[in-house]
Design an enzyme around this catalytic site. Sequence first.
Site, PDB file in Angstrom:
ATOM      1  N   CYS A 116      56.174  31.883  18.976  1.00 52.04           N
ATOM      2  CA  CYS A 116      56.537  31.270  20.255  1.00 52.04           C
ATOM      3  C   CYS A 116      56.550  29.746  20.132  1.00 52.04           C
ATOM      4  O   CYS A 116      57.499  29.076  20.557  1.00 52.04           O
ATOM      5  CB  CYS A 116      55.546  31.728  21.324  1.00 52.04           C
ATOM      6  SG  CYS A 116      56.019  31.279  23.003  1.00 52.04           S
ATOM      7  N   CYS A 117      55.513  29.189  19.521  1.00 49.78           N
ATOM      8  CA  CYS A 117      55.447  27.730  19.360  1.00 49.78           C
ATOM      9  C   CYS A 117      56.541  27.223  18.423  1.00 49.78           C
ATOM     10  O   CYS A 117      57.102  26.139  18.631  1.00 49.78           O
ATOM     11  CB  CYS A 117      54.075  27.327  18.828  1.00 49.78           C
ATOM     12  SG  CYS A 117      52.748  27.411  20.040  1.00 49.78           S
ATOM     13  N   CYS A 200      51.143  24.639  27.218  1.00 54.43           N
ATOM     14  CA  CYS A 200      51.867  25.543  28.095  1.00 54.43           C
ATOM     15  C   CYS A 200      50.872  26.276  29.013  1.00 54.43           C
ATOM     16  O   CYS A 200      49.720  26.518  28.626  1.00 54.43           O
ATOM     17  CB  CYS A 200      52.672  26.546  27.268  1.00 54.43           C
ATOM     18  SG  CYS A 200      54.067  25.778  26.388  1.00 54.43           S
ATOM     19  N   CYS A 203      48.841  29.429  27.897  1.00 54.11           N
ATOM     20  CA  CYS A 203      48.060  29.256  26.668  1.00 54.11           C
ATOM     21  C   CYS A 203      47.040  28.135  26.761  1.00 54.11           C
ATOM     22  O   CYS A 203      46.519  27.673  25.738  1.00 54.11           O
ATOM     23  CB  CYS A 203      49.000  29.000  25.486  1.00 54.11           C
ATOM     24  SG  CYS A 203      50.152  30.356  25.177  1.00 54.11           S
ATOM     25  N   CYS A 227      50.186  23.696  17.473  1.00 52.76           N
ATOM     26  CA  CYS A 227      51.460  24.355  17.775  1.00 52.76           C
ATOM     27  C   CYS A 227      52.373  24.375  16.561  1.00 52.76           C
ATOM     28  O   CYS A 227      53.267  25.210  16.460  1.00 52.76           O
ATOM     29  CB  CYS A 227      52.149  23.675  18.942  1.00 52.76           C
ATOM     30  SG  CYS A 227      52.757  22.007  18.583  1.00 52.76           S
TER      31      CYS A 227
END
Length: 240
Positions: A116-117, A200, A203, A227
Amino acid sequence: MNMSGSLQKEDIKSLVEGLNFAQKVDRSMELIHEAYDKFGEKLVVANSLGKDSMAVWHLARRVSPDIRGFIVTTRHKPRETVEFMQEIVSLYPAIRVFKSDDPIPDDLYKTNPNRCCDILKVKPTRQAIEEMHVECWVTGLRCTEGQTRTDFQENEERDQGLVKLNPILIWYEREIWQYLALHQVPVNPLYAKGYRSLGCEPCTAISSGPDERAGRWVGTSKAGGECGMHTRPLKVDYEI
């Protein structure tokens, strides 16, 4: 002081503990000034909209109001951060915003936070580096933030031809707040709610204790981690 790499041999710990606030400000200004003299418009400041980034952005603007910046945002940023971003971009048109709209599963941040990062943060960072023709990017990274940040140097070249300058590497958290207060620099309203490190929304949690980044990716394999912007290659061709 110079950018040639001799700084990497210095004892960062002694600088953290030995310099006072004013000396650290002077050192940071000198680092940015020296880099700007060398790279000119190809020096760009990365702004995460956190307290450290806002301090670095203010320091850079004191060196030259012509210095540009970029923000990487994601679909998961908190409302407060999005509104703060709009405020800052309105104040400083020299800051560009980059974002990945790649389709990803809604719960990717749970099932594969690294992936995702990579897609939402690292990829647009690489885009910013390429589109803005960056040869030196300036960050708000500090070695006092947590265990994952103790091995960084004030200037690095992890990608050939791309220098990363960390001019406030040796600052303590309290010195960041001291600088922001003295210069009345605007800050993200999430700090008033108790956050110490911003990311985010799904998170990031409010945390206390010595590790500022303890609230990042809580409950995942990335807990308190990175990240990837500071650890992944940004210029070389690697698959995301």
